[in-house]
Design an enzyme around this catalytic site. Structure first.
Site, PDB file in Angstrom:
ATOM      1  N   CYS A  81       4.790   3.730   7.420  1.00  0.00           N
ATOM      2  CA  CYS A  81       4.432   2.626   8.315  1.00  0.00           C
ATOM      3  C   CYS A  81       5.645   1.716   8.536  1.00  0.00           C
ATOM      4  O   CYS A  81       6.614   2.138   9.135  1.00  0.00           O
ATOM      5  CB  CYS A  81       3.217   1.877   7.765  1.00  0.00           C
ATOM      6  SG  CYS A  81       2.426   0.804   8.960  1.00  0.00           S
ATOM      7  N   HIS A 187      -0.610   6.508   7.703  1.00  0.00           N
ATOM      8  CA  HIS A 187      -0.802   6.299   6.271  1.00  0.00           C
ATOM      9  C   HIS A 187      -1.302   7.587   5.606  1.00  0.00           C
ATOM     10  O   HIS A 187      -2.502   7.839   5.595  1.00  0.00           O
ATOM     11  CB  HIS A 187      -1.797   5.162   6.035  1.00  0.00           C
ATOM     12  CG  HIS A 187      -1.247   3.831   6.422  1.00  0.00           C
ATOM     13  ND1 HIS A 187      -0.577   3.025   5.539  1.00  0.00           N
ATOM     14  CD2 HIS A 187      -1.205   3.199   7.615  1.00  0.00           C
ATOM     15  CE1 HIS A 187      -0.156   1.937   6.163  1.00  0.00           C
ATOM     16  NE2 HIS A 187      -0.528   2.006   7.429  1.00  0.00           N
ATOM     17  N   GLU A 189      -1.620   8.160   2.595  1.00  0.00           N
ATOM     18  CA  GLU A 189      -2.464   7.808   1.440  1.00  0.00           C
ATOM     19  C   GLU A 189      -3.892   7.456   1.850  1.00  0.00           C
ATOM     20  O   GLU A 189      -4.751   7.266   1.002  1.00  0.00           O
ATOM     21  CB  GLU A 189      -1.811   6.655   0.656  1.00  0.00           C
ATOM     22  CG  GLU A 189      -1.924   5.262   1.274  1.00  0.00           C
ATOM     23  CD  GLU A 189      -0.951   4.976   2.418  1.00  0.00           C
ATOM     24  OE1 GLU A 189      -0.282   5.917   2.898  1.00  0.00           O
ATOM     25  OE2 GLU A 189      -0.887   3.797   2.850  1.00  0.00           O
TER      26      GLU A 189
END
Lengths: 206, 275
Positions: A81, A187, A189
């Site tokens: 990001c 993202h 994650e």
């Protein structure tokens, strides 16, 4: 294997830590540049605004350490990001110079009624470009989770190294790679199995 | 086609009452389902796009336990996590965010405290603030619905659609809409209500309440115009539920995320932690 997460004091890096901790690696949160020493992988998650982030990186000596470890010694780096956006020379979000590893400026999505809503938030397709190492274990089409108002334009230096593109009314660089440098706008994650698979690929080169 | 150009999302919602996952009907908890961790793994099948966890106890006594649950969940699920219940101040919000929440779900306190949504949006960004609105049909209001607070117990005096415009103005990044009488009823969303919300505001609408079969999810997007469709109860009594729901949406032509299965070695992923 030590995996260092660059902490520049702006808050929530927990999700990235949580995701990486699932793997057979030693995750270390690095509050200063000195703490990055000895890392086999360096991950820079994006939190906050561009200027505050760059100031945080410099105040903690991360900028010099990253130059030395990532640029000179080639320790594999993954920017997530804002961690992707820091790799550029600057951003429309602020006035601070970025790390300058790529010569381009990060732009803001047009916030006008006829354009889609800003921020770009949600799941969107990422189209792999060329032989993207990050995505070599994924089967297209695949989606990742995005939350951002600024983007890397698919032009010049960024376009040359783009390994994934996304469309949100305009095409932008969702992922790029150059030697041991990698950056993603989304993202991983928060992107379920596709994200975890990509992180596994980054960590173990397999 | 979604107005946002992003994929339509499937959201699994867990309701936690006194530390246990429960099913509800018309906002009353009716059935204890068990541990949140088991439920999330059961849901997960890695196909769900987002998980919502809402604390619905009558008292604050279980809040610490709930924060612990959120923290554990965030170590196991790698999708955006929305957390709500008892969000009355920035302090509670911060606890949830620190525990791993990506978004905060705000309902009851936003009626009494007009500044709350703005304060949260300022602190965490609008994308992190989901206003939840529970509507009850009432012809006395111009939209035909009144907004209810405190788990549908108190009338607020607000027209539900007018309230949706108000929370969007205050900075809510998304709006979750539930119908008090459809909750847990298996008769599907109130599509008329969802459509009114979708037409009234520019922020994404999450439909909630009453899903009894997968067609209801499709209708929520197609007819209601929702960006995201949420359900709770149905996922508890259908095996491989989120995968089936997702496949159904895709086959019906709804634009959903590709959720290909990948085998990944995650030897240190935390194990179940029953409590």
């Amino acid at each position: 294997m030590k995996v260092a997460i660059v902490d520049y004091g702006l808050g929530n890096i927990r999700s990235v830590v949580n995701a990486l901790e699932c793997f057979e690696v030693d995750v270390v949160v690095a509050p200063t540049g000195a703490d990055l020493d000895g890392a086999a992988r360096i991950v820079l998650p994006g939190v906050g605004s561009f200027d505050a982030g760059m100031r945080g990186l410099r105040a903690r000596g991360h900028d010099a350490a990253l130059d030395r470890l990532v640029r000179e010694r080639g320790v594999p780096y993954l920017g997530i990001c804002l961690g992707l956006q820091f790799m550029f020379s600057g951003s429309e979000e602020g006035s601070e110079p970025g790390l300058g590893w790529f010569d381009a400026k990060v732009r803001r999505f047009p916030d006008v009624p006829e354009a889609p809503k800003v921020p770009h938030i949600g799941w969107n397709d990422v189209r792999p470009v060329g032989n993207a190492a990050l995505f070599r274990n994924l089967v297209p089409p695949f989606d990742f989770y995005f939350v951002h108002s600024y983007y890397v334009p698919n032009e010049g230096d960024a376009a040359r190294h783009a390994c994934g593109l996304c469309n949100y009314d305009i095409d932008f660089v969702a992922a790029l790679e150059r030697d041991t440098l990698a950056g993603v706008q989304f993202h991983p994650e928060k992107s379920q199995l596709a994200g975890m698979k990509m992180l596994e690929t980054f960590l173990f080169n397999r | 086609m979604s107005a946002t150009y992003t994929k339509n999302r499937l959201i699994a919602v867990l309701l936690v009452y006194n530390g246990n996952v429960v099913q509800t009907r018309r906002f009353k908890s009716i059935n204890m389902v068990g541990s949140a961790f088991t439920a999330v793994d059961f849901f997960n099948g890695w196909t769900v796009d987002e998980i919502g966890v809402l604390e619905i106890s009558d008292s604050d006594d279980y809040l610490d336990k709930f924060v612990g649950i959120v923290e554990e969940l965030s170590r196991r699920c790698f999708v955006p996590l929305s957390v709500g219940g008892k969000v009355r101040s920035i302090e509670t919000a911060q606890r949830y965010m620190r525990a791993g929440a990506d978004k905060l779900v705000v309902n009851t306190a936003s009626y009494a405290d007009p500044a709350l949504i703005g304060v949260l949006a300022q602190a965490f960004g609008s994308q992190a603030v989901v206003a939840s609105i529970d509507a009850r049909p009432d012809p006395a209001f111009s939209s035909g619905y009144e907004a209810m607070s405190r788990r549908a117990r108190d009338a607020t005096g607000w027209d539900a659609v007018e309230w949706a415009r108000e929370v969007a103005r205050r900075g809510a990044g998304e709006i979750m809409v539930n119908h008090v009488e459809h909750d847990g009823d298996k008769r599907g969303y109130d599509l008329n209500l969802i459509r009114k919300f979708a037409d009234a505001v520019r922020v994404p609408i999450i439909a909630m309440g009453g899903v009894g079969d997968w067609d209801h999810l499709v209708d929520g997007v197609r007819i209601g115009g929702a960006d995201a469709v949420a359900a709770g109860n149905i996922f508890h009594y259908t095996e491989h539920s989120t995968k089936k729901a997702k496949d159904y949406l895709r086959n019906a032509g709804v634009l959903v995320r590709n959720s290909t299965f990948y085998k990944i070695a995650m030897p240190r992923r935390p194990k179940y932690k029953p409590f």
